[in-house]
Design a protein around this motif. Structure first.
Motif, mmCIF file in Angstrom:
data_model
loop_
_atom_site.group_PDB
_atom_site.id
_atom_site.type_symbol
_atom_site.label_atom_id
_atom_site.label_comp_id
_atom_site.label_asym_id
_atom_site.label_seq_id
_atom_site.Cartn_x
_atom_site.Cartn_y
_atom_site.Cartn_z
ATOM 1 N N LYS A 20 0.834 -1.190 0.000
ATOM 2 C CA LYS A 20 0.000 0.000 0.000
ATOM 3 C C LYS A 20 0.872 1.244 0.000
ATOM 4 N N LEU A 21 0.225 2.342 -0.347
ATOM 5 C CA LEU A 21 0.906 3.625 -0.485
ATOM 6 C C LEU A 21 -0.048 4.718 -0.045
ATOM 7 N N VAL A 22 0.439 5.658 0.729
ATOM 8 C CA VAL A 22 -0.267 6.917 0.967
ATOM 9 C C VAL A 22 0.672 8.018 0.490
ATOM 10 N N PHE A 23 0.096 9.060 -0.138
ATOM 11 C CA PHE A 23 0.956 10.098 -0.697
ATOM 12 C C PHE A 23 0.184 11.393 -0.906
ATOM 13 N N ASN A 24 0.958 12.474 -0.965
ATOM 14 C CA ASN A 24 0.460 13.780 -1.377
ATOM 15 C C ASN A 24 1.605 14.473 -2.110
ATOM 16 N N ARG A 25 1.506 15.754 -2.338
ATOM 17 C CA ARG A 25 2.561 16.454 -3.092
ATOM 18 C C ARG A 25 3.910 16.491 -2.367
ATOM 19 N N GLU A 26 3.896 16.411 -1.056
ATOM 20 C CA GLU A 26 5.133 16.555 -0.284
ATOM 21 C C GLU A 26 5.795 15.239 0.097
ATOM 22 N N ALA A 27 5.006 14.178 0.230
ATOM 23 C CA ALA A 27 5.569 12.942 0.780
ATOM 24 C C ALA A 27 4.825 11.715 0.275
ATOM 25 N N ALA A 28 5.491 10.573 0.413
ATOM 26 C CA ALA A 28 4.888 9.283 0.073
ATOM 27 C C ALA A 28 5.421 8.244 1.052
ATOM 28 N N LEU A 29 4.591 7.245 1.326
ATOM 29 C CA LEU A 29 4.974 6.175 2.237
ATOM 30 C C LEU A 29 4.461 4.852 1.692
ATOM 31 N N PHE A 30 5.378 3.898 1.445
ATOM 32 C CA PHE A 30 5.038 2.545 1.049
ATOM 33 C C PHE A 30 5.060 1.669 2.297
ATOM 34 N N PHE A 31 4.081 0.740 2.409
ATOM 35 C CA PHE A 31 4.003 -0.105 3.596
ATOM 36 C C PHE A 31 3.243 -1.390 3.270
ATOM 37 N N GLY A 44 0.702 -4.403 2.832
ATOM 38 C CA GLY A 44 -0.696 -4.505 2.474
ATOM 39 C C GLY A 44 -1.564 -5.047 3.600
ATOM 40 N N LYS A 45 -0.948 -5.496 4.672
ATOM 41 C CA LYS A 45 -1.703 -6.008 5.821
ATOM 42 C C LYS A 45 -2.222 -4.886 6.710
ATOM 43 N N LEU A 46 -1.700 -3.684 6.532
ATOM 44 C CA LEU A 46 -2.132 -2.535 7.332
ATOM 45 C C LEU A 46 -3.232 -1.777 6.604
ATOM 46 N N GLN A 47 -4.003 -1.021 7.362
ATOM 47 C CA GLN A 47 -5.005 -0.133 6.783
ATOM 48 C C GLN A 47 -4.317 1.165 6.362
ATOM 49 N N HIS A 48 -4.817 1.796 5.316
ATOM 50 C CA HIS A 48 -4.214 3.052 4.848
ATOM 51 C C HIS A 48 -4.203 4.118 5.945
ATOM 52 N N ARG A 49 -5.191 4.135 6.799
ATOM 53 C CA ARG A 49 -5.293 5.171 7.829
ATOM 54 C C ARG A 49 -4.318 4.976 8.997
ATOM 55 N N SER A 86 -1.141 12.131 6.080
ATOM 56 C CA SER A 86 -2.134 11.379 6.833
ATOM 57 C C SER A 86 -3.337 11.062 5.948
ATOM 58 N N TYR A 87 -3.589 9.772 5.722
ATOM 59 C CA TYR A 87 -4.801 9.361 5.033
ATOM 60 C C TYR A 87 -5.861 9.103 6.089
ATOM 61 N N GLU A 88 -7.040 9.645 5.877
ATOM 62 C CA GLU A 88 -8.181 9.406 6.763
ATOM 63 C C GLU A 88 -9.381 9.069 5.897
ATOM 64 N N ASP A 89 -10.255 8.216 6.399
ATOM 65 C CA ASP A 89 -11.461 7.853 5.659
ATOM 66 C C ASP A 89 -12.284 9.085 5.315
ATOM 67 N N ASP A 90 -13.085 8.973 4.271
ATOM 68 C CA ASP A 90 -14.011 10.028 3.839
ATOM 69 C C ASP A 90 -13.316 11.342 3.482
ATOM 70 N N SER A 91 -12.144 11.252 2.889
ATOM 71 C CA SER A 91 -11.393 12.423 2.398
ATOM 72 C C SER A 91 -11.031 13.432 3.482
ATOM 73 N N ALA A 114 -3.863 13.090 2.395
ATOM 74 C CA ALA A 114 -3.145 12.161 1.526
ATOM 75 C C ALA A 114 -4.111 11.228 0.803
ATOM 76 N N LEU A 115 -3.652 10.749 -0.335
ATOM 77 C CA LEU A 115 -4.370 9.754 -1.123
ATOM 78 C C LEU A 115 -3.939 8.363 -0.706
ATOM 79 N N ALA A 116 -4.812 7.386 -0.925
ATOM 80 C CA ALA A 116 -4.507 5.990 -0.631
ATOM 81 C C ALA A 116 -4.391 5.232 -1.947
ATOM 82 N N ALA A 117 -3.423 4.314 -2.010
ATOM 83 C CA ALA A 117 -3.244 3.530 -3.231
ATOM 84 C C ALA A 117 -2.841 2.098 -2.897
ATOM 85 N N ARG A 118 -3.132 1.224 -3.831
ATOM 86 C CA ARG A 118 -2.724 -0.176 -3.788
ATOM 87 C C ARG A 118 -1.678 -0.354 -4.884
#
Length: 107
Positions: free
Chosen positions: A21-32, A34-39, A47-52, A56-60
């Motif tokens: 999984k990946l969370v990212f925005n214009r300033e940073a990105a974090l790969f981790f 797939g067993k963890l939740q994006h949040r 920081s990715y949080e549910d419901d926008s 940060a964006l969430a990606a697979r």
């Protein structure tokens, strides 16, 4: 852009099949894992949080494919620009080309 989790990503890219999984925005990105939740993983300014609610964006990430979830604060053009910069990173560029999708649509 600050990119964290590159050591983890390198171990994944060395395998023929993987999912992370990946969370990212214009300033940073974090790969981790797939067993963890994006949040769950957090970094300063990322920081990715549910419901926008997060900034940060969430990606697979699977071999040669990055699928990004919808976030109401990010346009297709913004997501495309940030992802193109991210996949140009040497570690990812070596394992491309990458198929990029946002909300199920090709970028």
């Amino acid at each position: 852009m600050r990119v964290d989790g590159l050591d983890f990503l390198a171990t994944q890219l060395a395998q023929p099949r993987f999912e992370c999984k990946l969370v990212f925005n214009r300033e940073a990105a974090l790969f981790f894992s797939g067993k963890l939740q994006h949040r769950d993983p957090k970094r300063s300014g990322l920081s990715y949080e549910d419901d926008s609610r997060g900034n940060a964006l969430a990606a697979r990430v699977t071999p040669r494919r990055i699928e990004v979830r919808y976030h109401e604060r990010f346009t297709d053009a913004e997501v495309r620009e940030v992802l193109r910069g991210l996949v140009a990173h040497m570690l990812l560029a070596e394992h491309g080309p990458w198929t990029l999708t946002y909300q199920g649509r090709g970028l």
